[in-house]
Design an enzyme around this catalytic site. Structure first.
Site, PDB file in Angstrom:
ATOM      1  N   ASP A 258     -74.877  13.730   0.917  1.00 28.25           N
ATOM      2  CA  ASP A 258     -74.273  12.406   0.849  1.00 28.25           C
ATOM      3  C   ASP A 258     -72.807  12.474   0.427  1.00 28.25           C
ATOM      4  O   ASP A 258     -72.453  13.173  -0.525  1.00 28.25           O
ATOM      5  CB  ASP A 258     -75.064  11.551  -0.154  1.00 28.25           C
ATOM      6  CG  ASP A 258     -74.485  10.161  -0.313  1.00 28.25           C
ATOM      7  OD1 ASP A 258     -74.468   9.420   0.680  1.00 28.25           O
ATOM      8  OD2 ASP A 258     -74.054   9.821  -1.426  1.00 28.25           O
ATOM      9  N   GLU A 295     -72.172  14.189   5.149  1.00 24.05           N
ATOM     10  CA  GLU A 295     -71.571  12.877   5.392  1.00 24.05           C
ATOM     11  C   GLU A 295     -70.166  12.917   4.804  1.00 24.05           C
ATOM     12  O   GLU A 295     -69.993  13.098   3.601  1.00 24.05           O
ATOM     13  CB  GLU A 295     -72.363  11.758   4.724  1.00 24.05           C
ATOM     14  CG  GLU A 295     -71.743  10.387   5.009  1.00 24.05           C
ATOM     15  CD  GLU A 295     -72.067   9.324   3.988  1.00 24.05           C
ATOM     16  OE1 GLU A 295     -71.785   8.144   4.259  1.00 24.05           O
ATOM     17  OE2 GLU A 295     -72.584   9.662   2.902  1.00 24.05           O
TER      18      GLU A 295
END
Length: 599
Positions: A258, A295
């Protein structure tokens, strides 16, 4: 055996290991037993072996005689983030489907799902009932949102505070093992979303143990994790062991990291490169694939550049530019970060090189943005038309199906699934789900709840969206996010699912759609708002996208019409065009046509 953080069953007892340099003393607490002093070493580690302990036994640590605190590397929190930890025996699970499953990167089709809202049951076991349907759709890898233990029962997963412990309300560690085993039985890999850029605020006791955080850097969620300061080697070990745990103890096929742009690390060997190295090495030892997918909103090709060329060596990274360019073209939205997009040229650039911004000036960021993705191939960029972020960070959590018409949903599906990139579907997108996916939580701290509300209001300010956001703390907000079951789908939704299945079949079987070449020369924009993307074969294919009204496009040569979103088969405004066309093709407005060169 190499020492592992946490509680490890061995020789008729249990080894405990925790990094805790901050307290002067640390004791092991077990209900009904006298607390035991732990041995300390010069690096701040505390260790102890206790005979007779078994799986399920509860324990915690007392720091300087204070309140019992959960183990930072706890594998199981049966009573939530504030409760005692429990010992887990990973070897006690009987894996039934343990062979390599994940496909090569170029064939990967990801499906992002939130365990709590994927079904009305909201558990790992409930989710497994949909696996055969996803396999038949053409998906081959699941990407569950984070499952580390978070406060309460409702959360996206990004407020987790115990990265090693699997969320109890989803089914805990055994439930997740059954989830992975069932996915593998259905031919689906599992790429788990993990959060190494911050921990949530409630139940976050790490700072009491040691300098896991630093005030030298900040993230949007508070103090940054200490990956490059004093004692950072031990913090890095903590998260590296977490990454390896998912491969060894849960047999996942990869990790999605993330928001890596929020990980600040100035060291010569960045933590993100180290994670990629150890995951790839462990996967090779296990004889499986171990993807590392980042990401990142920086448009920085270093993330996926090979280590030998100075990169971090990740297999792939998200490219939000594709989503933003397509979304703004379909919806007309130009607020917030959509101010940087909106023309067909932006979408053409995304197809041609992956990044729309590769060093150009960004209005939204008021500066240069990105770097040229030289040498990057399509499979290294994960693209989407919807994600938990792009849906959930809207003020009301509206999905694309609530913003555009049916014809445009079909166009969006073709635009993504016929692209050279790695596609990722957000759960329910394949049938045009209309249930919103707003932000939801179940915190117990009133001050924290108020701060979250103020933060969300600030976040929405750049978009000038109208209306109020659903209350994140309300269970109704969570319930409204649950997917519509198949028996309640409309005719259009069933058609849309068939369309996705056919497009994914073509993606697997058409030679041109299997090519992952990125080249601006393969893309052109015609004056009448038509985008033509050539997919090199042989035989070549053309993806023709009409983003405005009925029109036509130049397609020199003879072509077979393979797929047309406007056809009657897909509930479209059927046309009379022949199956083979030459030199020009008529295209209905807001539709997509896929052509293959006649040989």
């Amino acid at each position: 055996m190499t020492e592992r953080l946490g509680a490890t069953l061995r020789d008729g007892g249990c080894d405990f290991l925790v990094w805790a340099p901050r307290p002067r003393s640390i004791t092991l607490h077990r209900p009904g037993h006298v607390d035991l002093q732990m041995e300390r070493d010069g690096d701040g580690y505390a260790r102890l072996h206790v005979d007779g302990m078994r799986a399920g036994d509860r324990y915690a640590y007392r720091l300087d005689g204070g309140d019992a605190r959960p183990d930072p590397a706890s594998r199981w929190q049966p009573d939530g983030v504030h409760g005692l930890s429990a010992v887990v025996d990973p070897s006690g699970f009987a894996w039934l489907h343990d062979g390599p499953v994940a496909p090569p990167l170029a064939d990967l089709v990801l499906y992002e799902l939130h365990v709590g809202t994927f079904t009305a049951v909201g558990t790992f076991d409930g989710a497994t009932r949909g696996f055969d349907g996803l396999r038949d759709l053409g998906v081959n890898a699941l990407e569950p949102l984070p499952i580390g233990q978070f406060p309460g029962a409702r959360n996206w997963g990004y407020d987790g505070v115990q990265p090693f412990a699997v969320q109890q309300t989803y089914g805990g560690p055994e439930g997740f093992r059954r989830f992975v085993d069932a996915a593998h039985a259905a031919g689906l890999g599992v790429v788990l979303d993990v959060v190494y850029n911050h921990l949530g605020p409630e139940g976050n006791y790490l700072a009491e143990f040691g300098p896991y955080f630093t005030d030298r850097h900040q993230t949007p969620w508070g103090a940054a994790l200490n990956f490059d300061g004093a004692d950072s080697a031990h913090v890095r070990r903590y998260f590296v062991e977490n990454a390896l745990m998912w491969l060894h103890e849960y047999h996942v096929d990869g990790l999605r990291l993330d928001a890596v742009h929020a990980i600040v690390d100035s060291s010569a060997y960045p933590f993100l490169a180290e994670v990629a190295d150890v995951v790839h090495g462990a996967a090779a030892d296990l004889g499986r694939r171990g993807y590392v997918i980042a990401e990142s909103n920086l448009n920085d090709p270093r993330v996926i550049r090979p280590r030998m060329r100075g990169g971090w060596g990740h297999d792939a990274q998200w490219s939000d530019d594709f989503h933003h360019a397509l979304h703004s073209a379909l919806t007309g939205e130009r607020n917030g970060y959509y101010a940087d997009y909106g023309t067909l040229d932006h979408l053409a650039t995304a197809y041609g090189r992956g990044f729309v911004y590769a060093g150009e000036h960004s209005t939204f960021r008021n500066g240069r943005y990105g770097a040229p993705p030289d040498g990057v191939r399509g499979e290294q960029l994960v693209v989407s038309t919807q994600t938990h972020d792009q849906v959930g960070n809207r003020v009301r959590g509206e999905r694309l199906a609530s913003l555009v018409r049916f014809e445009e949903l079909k166009l969006a599906a073709a635009a993504m699934l016929c692209s050279p990139f790695t596609p990722m579907l957000f759960m329910g997108e394949e049938h045009g789900e209309r249930a919103p996916f707003p932000f939801f939580t179940s915190h117990s701290d009133a001050e924290l709840i108020g701060a979250l509300g103020r933060g969300r209001t600030y976040e929405f300010a750049a978009f000038d969206w109208q209306g109020d956001s659903p209350d994140p703390q309300s269970e109704a907000t969570f319930r409204m996010s649950v997917l519509t079951p198949p028996e309640r789908w409309t005719d259009e939704q069933r058609t849309l699912r068939r369309l996705h299945a056919e497009l994914l079949r073509l993606r697997r079987t058409m030679p041109a759609l299997r090519d992952r070449t990125l080249d601006p020369a393969l893309v052109r924009v015609e004056p009448n708002e038509v985008l033509v993307v050539r997919r090199p074969g042989p035989p070549d294919a053309l993806l023709v996208l009409a983003l405005s009204g009925d029109t036509d496009a130049a397609v020199p040569g003879r072509w077979r019409v393979v797929f047309d979103t406007a056809d009657a088969d897909w509930n479209g405004p059927a046309s009379e065009r022949p199956d083979v066309i030459a030199d020009r093709v008529a295209v209905r407005g807001r539709s997509a046509i896929l052509l293959e060169r006649c040989t």
